[in-house]
Design a protein around this motif. Structure first.
Motif, PDB file in Angstrom:
ATOM      1  N   UNK A 129       0.843  -1.186   0.000  1.00  0.00           N
ATOM      2  CA  UNK A 129       0.000   0.000   0.000  1.00  0.00           C
ATOM      3  C   UNK A 129       0.885   1.245   0.000  1.00  0.00           C
ATOM      4  N   UNK A 130       0.684   2.151  -0.954  1.00  0.00           N
ATOM      5  CA  UNK A 130       1.522   3.365  -0.980  1.00  0.00           C
ATOM      6  C   UNK A 130       1.299   4.198   0.285  1.00  0.00           C
ATOM      7  N   UNK A 131       2.361   4.793   0.765  1.00  0.00           N
ATOM      8  CA  UNK A 131       2.249   5.678   1.927  1.00  0.00           C
ATOM      9  C   UNK A 131       2.299   7.129   1.458  1.00  0.00           C
ATOM     10  N   UNK A 132       1.582   7.985   2.161  1.00  0.00           N
ATOM     11  CA  UNK A 132       1.544   9.406   1.826  1.00  0.00           C
ATOM     12  C   UNK A 132       1.826  10.233   3.076  1.00  0.00           C
ATOM     13  N   UNK A 133       2.553  11.315   2.901  1.00  0.00           N
ATOM     14  CA  UNK A 133       2.942  12.171   4.022  1.00  0.00           C
ATOM     15  C   UNK A 133       1.848  13.209   4.288  1.00  0.00           C
ATOM     16  N   UNK A 134       0.717  12.731   4.799  1.00  0.00           N
ATOM     17  CA  UNK A 134      -0.406  13.632   5.084  1.00  0.00           C
ATOM     18  C   UNK A 134      -0.027  14.668   6.141  1.00  0.00           C
ATOM     19  N   UNK A 135      -0.542  15.870   5.969  1.00  0.00           N
ATOM     20  CA  UNK A 135      -0.413  16.922   6.976  1.00  0.00           C
ATOM     21  C   UNK A 135      -1.816  17.328   7.422  1.00  0.00           C
ATOM     22  N   UNK A 136      -2.139  17.024   8.670  1.00  0.00           N
ATOM     23  CA  UNK A 136      -3.466  17.364   9.199  1.00  0.00           C
ATOM     24  C   UNK A 136      -3.515  18.865   9.473  1.00  0.00           C
ATOM     25  N   UNK A 137      -4.507  19.535   8.881  1.00  0.00           N
ATOM     26  CA  UNK A 137      -4.576  20.998   8.979  1.00  0.00           C
ATOM     27  C   UNK A 137      -5.343  21.481  10.200  1.00  0.00           C
ATOM     28  N   UNK A 138      -6.254  20.644  10.704  1.00  0.00           N
ATOM     29  CA  UNK A 138      -7.092  21.063  11.828  1.00  0.00           C
ATOM     30  C   UNK A 138      -8.395  21.695  11.400  1.00  0.00           C
ATOM     31  N   UNK A 139      -8.538  22.011  10.108  1.00  0.00           N
ATOM     32  CA  UNK A 139      -9.813  22.551   9.626  1.00  0.00           C
ATOM     33  C   UNK A 139     -10.898  21.489   9.741  1.00  0.00           C
ATOM     34  N   UNK A 140     -12.113  21.932  10.031  1.00  0.00           N
ATOM     35  CA  UNK A 140     -13.203  20.993  10.268  1.00  0.00           C
ATOM     36  C   UNK A 140     -14.457  21.391   9.494  1.00  0.00           C
ATOM     37  N   UNK A 141     -15.233  20.380   9.132  1.00  0.00           N
ATOM     38  CA  UNK A 141     -16.564  20.593   8.565  1.00  0.00           C
ATOM     39  C   UNK A 141     -17.330  19.286   8.677  1.00  0.00           C
ATOM     40  N   UNK A 142     -18.630  19.323   8.422  1.00  0.00           N
ATOM     41  CA  UNK A 142     -19.452  18.117   8.482  1.00  0.00           C
ATOM     42  C   UNK A 142     -19.784  17.643   7.070  1.00  0.00           C
ATOM     43  N   UNK A 143     -19.698  16.331   6.883  1.00  0.00           N
ATOM     44  CA  UNK A 143     -20.111  15.685   5.649  1.00  0.00           C
ATOM     45  C   UNK A 143     -21.084  14.579   6.027  1.00  0.00           C
ATOM     46  N   UNK A 144     -22.317  14.677   5.553  1.00  0.00           N
ATOM     47  CA  UNK A 144     -23.366  13.713   5.918  1.00  0.00           C
ATOM     48  C   UNK A 144     -23.505  13.607   7.438  1.00  0.00           C
ATOM     49  N   UNK A 145     -23.383  14.734   8.124  1.00  0.00           N
ATOM     50  CA  UNK A 145     -23.485  14.818   9.586  1.00  0.00           C
ATOM     51  C   UNK A 145     -22.316  14.187  10.332  1.00  0.00           C
ATOM     52  N   UNK A 146     -21.277  13.770   9.612  1.00  0.00           N
ATOM     53  CA  UNK A 146     -20.070  13.251  10.268  1.00  0.00           C
ATOM     54  C   UNK A 146     -19.060  14.388  10.414  1.00  0.00           C
ATOM     55  N   UNK A 147     -18.616  14.698  11.636  1.00  0.00           N
ATOM     56  CA  UNK A 147     -17.565  15.701  11.804  1.00  0.00           C
ATOM     57  C   UNK A 147     -16.280  15.225  11.125  1.00  0.00           C
ATOM     58  N   UNK A 148     -15.730  16.063  10.260  1.00  0.00           N
ATOM     59  CA  UNK A 148     -14.537  15.689   9.499  1.00  0.00           C
ATOM     60  C   UNK A 148     -13.412  16.702   9.710  1.00  0.00           C
ATOM     61  N   UNK A 149     -12.190  16.219   9.564  1.00  0.00           N
ATOM     62  CA  UNK A 149     -10.983  17.030   9.695  1.00  0.00           C
ATOM     63  C   UNK A 149     -10.225  16.932   8.375  1.00  0.00           C
ATOM     64  N   UNK A 150      -9.599  18.018   7.955  1.00  0.00           N
ATOM     65  CA  UNK A 150      -8.895  18.006   6.675  1.00  0.00           C
ATOM     66  C   UNK A 150      -7.413  17.659   6.839  1.00  0.00           C
TER      67      UNK A 150
END
Length: 260
Positions: A129-150
């Motif tokens: 499985x390829x690995x990616x160097x994600x950087x969590x930004x802390x920005x938030x919003x809801x998608x289908x009522x699920x709290x999400x983080x970018x």
């Protein structure tokens, strides 16, 4: 009493997590074809050809998953053979062929399998499985009522860097997502590629155990590693260019074919 309450809520939390780590997500992917072509067309291609192509194309996909395995696959539709606008001037004609391979992931064995079609030949790209160097930004919003983080990461398409923005839901505690993306502490419910040129968004989430038959690894094609497949791909594209063909693979899972 306090210890009993802590134990109760701990068990309850584990039960909720267990219920949320298997199910099906329906995604809708919209590819803004004109933007993709204008950004990725090779030198010598008429920049006005984008006028003969639809503004966007939308496909639907299912991601069936458990805590350890998943299969992302396009939902077939009646117009799967081709989509596109009328031919352009000078006798040119444009077609868009779907190129959305099923993607299987096995987290326990760090294995990813993709069933690829390259100019009529089938391959099984079977690798880690390829690995990616994600950087969590802390920005938030809801998608289908699920709290999400970018989270963001930069990859490349046809040698051009692009930014990928993912929105993941920690309350669905699995490291999966659409189109092979994953590796975050929660299901990815939305992917924005390169400033909105292609957007994949969850349209429905069903948290119930999927049929085991719906999460099987693809089996058709010659088995190769990712590096081997990329080498074959480069060689085939070189052959096409030397033969005077006008084919080039655009972004967003499409192959743009230019015919004279």
């Amino acid at each position: 009493m306090r210890n009993l309450l802590l134990l109760f809520f701990g068990v309850l939390s584990l039960a909720v997590s267990a219920q949320n780590n298997e199910g099906t997500v329906l995604y809708k992917q919209t590819v803004y074809m004109r933007r993709e072509i204008q950004a990725n067309a090779p030198a010598g291609v008429d920049p006005n050809m984008a006028r003969n192509i639809p503004e966007s194309v939308t496909n639907e996909f299912n991601l069936n998953f458990t805590a350890k395995v998943s299969l992302y696959k396009e939902i077939a539709s009646a117009d799967d053979d081709s989509q596109g606008g009328p031919g352009g001037g000078g006798g040119m004609r444009f077609m868009m062929r779907r190129f959305n391979p099923p993607i299987y992931k096995d987290l326990a064995n760090n294995r990813q399998v993709e069933e690829m079609d390259l100019f009529g030949k089938q391959f099984l790209v079977d690798d880690i499985i390829p690995t990616r160097a994600w950087k969590v930004t802390g920005q938030q919003k809801k998608i289908l009522d699920y709290p999400c983080i970018s989270a963001t990461v930069t990859d490349s398409l046809m040698g051009r860097a692009r930014v990928i923005t993912a929105w993941f839901a920690p309350t669905i505690p699995v490291a999966f997502g659409p189109q092979g993306y994953g590796g975050l502490p929660g299901m990815i419910l939305e992917i924005d590629m390169d400033g909105g040129r292609s957007v994949i968004t969850a349209a429905e989430v069903k948290l119930q155990k999927p049929d085991e038959a719906s999460i099987k690894a693809p089996e058709k094609g010659k088995k190769v590693t990712r590096a081997e497949y990329q080498k074959i791909q480069v060689e085939k594209m070189k052959e096409m260019r030397e033969a005077g063909g006008g084919n080039w693979q655009g972004g967003g899972g499409r192959q743009i074919i230019i015919r004279n």
